[in-house]
Scaffold this active site. Sequence first.
Site, PDB file in Angstrom:
ATOM      1  N   CYS A 101       0.797  -1.233   0.000  1.00  0.00           N
ATOM      2  CA  CYS A 101       0.000   0.000   0.000  1.00  0.00           C
ATOM      3  C   CYS A 101       0.828   1.280   0.000  1.00  0.00           C
ATOM      4  O   CYS A 101       0.719   2.107  -0.898  1.00  0.00           O
ATOM      5  CB  CYS A 101      -0.926   0.014   1.212  1.00  0.00           C
ATOM      6  SG  CYS A 101      -2.070  -1.374   1.306  1.00  0.00           S
ATOM      7  N   HIS A 148      -0.793   6.378   2.306  1.00  0.00           N
ATOM      8  CA  HIS A 148      -0.899   5.399   3.382  1.00  0.00           C
ATOM      9  C   HIS A 148      -0.533   6.030   4.724  1.00  0.00           C
ATOM     10  O   HIS A 148      -1.237   5.862   5.714  1.00  0.00           O
ATOM     11  CB  HIS A 148       0.035   4.212   3.093  1.00  0.00           C
ATOM     12  CG  HIS A 148       0.027   3.144   4.140  1.00  0.00           C
ATOM     13  ND1 HIS A 148      -0.840   2.072   4.105  1.00  0.00           N
ATOM     14  CD2 HIS A 148       0.761   2.988   5.258  1.00  0.00           C
ATOM     15  CE1 HIS A 148      -0.622   1.289   5.146  1.00  0.00           C
ATOM     16  NE2 HIS A 148       0.357   1.820   5.863  1.00  0.00           N
TER      17      HIS A 148
END
Length: 477
Positions: free
Chosen positions: A76, A130
């Site tokens: 991510c 993120h």
Amino acid sequence: MTIFKTKWIFIFLFFSFQYFVSQNLKNKPNVLFIAVDDLRPELGCYGQPQIKSPNIDKLAESGLLFNRSYCNVPVCGASRASLLSGVRPNRHRFVDAHISQDEELPGVLSLPMHFKNNGYYTVSLGKIYHKRPDAVGSWSVPEYYPKSDWKGWQGYVMPESDTLIKNGKWGIDGPSFEAPDAPDHIYMDGMIADRAVEYLQQFKDTGQPFFLAVGFQRPHLPFNAPKKYWDMYNFDNIQLPDNMFKPEGAPDESMHNFSELRAYTDVPEEGPMEKEFMRKLIHGYYASVSYMDAQLGKVLKELERSGLADNTIVILWGDHGWHLGEHNLWAKHCNFEKVLHTPLILSVPGKKENIKTDALVEHVDIYPTLCELADLPKPFHLQGKSFAPLIDNPNQPWKEAIYSRWINGETIVTQSHTYTEWFNDKGEKTARMLYDLSKDPEENLNISEEKENKKLIIELSAKIKKHITERDHIKLP
């Protein structure tokens, strides 16, 4: 010329310039930038109707669907920072989930900052970067990351820091799925969709060009979704993949223990899982996709209702793929095609609709593409190639290959093959794997050691070497 006349000429020129700027901004297309976590291209629009995703499918009908889109790193944080900066990951940059663009590439102009600098009102809802905060200054208002009052298991919530990582292990205190009989807004994605609708209503009134980034968390673990989305699927019809085994001849470097999933309290820390439990996980993934899809539908419906769709570019992308038991693997964190392959849909007002392309594209291509479509200059540091020309001619010759990497593994993807090499800290090759996607799309047989592939191996290995050299010697600010 008198001072009086000079003054009025200056005032006239000033307001003329202001008017020119305002009119120019009015003609700029808006951008609805939709990021989806852990979404693999197992969707109806990709010819796999087992998952019910009517709103994504409808979006695909309105524009261009990319059959061969790939992330540049399958995790991510690194994937998002790479995409949003337009810079490729390498051995020392954008390595894992918990990196920061500001820390690793200080001074590099982010995609939303570039739009903000060019008169756009930029908004971040949910999971865009993120790590938070990141790319500080990119947003016109503080990032929105909601907190729910739901008393059940809210699940994995993005921390302000890396507090989820304890002693090198994930610190998650809850199960891997939940199916409450409750409304959509008990979870973050429902709240994010509601806020996106509010912003679209605001933009309709103000008329200011916007870059609205909407980051949906599902289908990221835990697979929490209201019961009605679980009920869309018959558990008896949920099937395990046919290839729940390590690919024949695959090196140990290609495998992992999927620690992300094992961090949940209902998953064993080691060893196999029960078949019924694995089917439940797949059921939960399907339900989570349908839940996310319904939230997307609310946003797209408001975009149409408000009339903003007529001047709004919509792009939907998944930050990486995901394993659902293939090769006995779960989650991402590896170099297999199932994890690198991502959904990507682009809808541009006034352009062709319901078209597809097999052109190879990668995440670093998104930044320059949006610049071209919005008629903005492309910052010098970008390392991708705009795929805007594919909108008008989706079948034209395009890239011969794209590149992705994970830790010590470097992967090249061509139209017909995937090839990965692993390197140790000295830069020496330690392992490799090659798959013929035309004959073996699920990558079940590593053919890197077969004699007839020697020439191809030499060719692909040379391309990887050249790519690494060029990538790592590009000067950045």
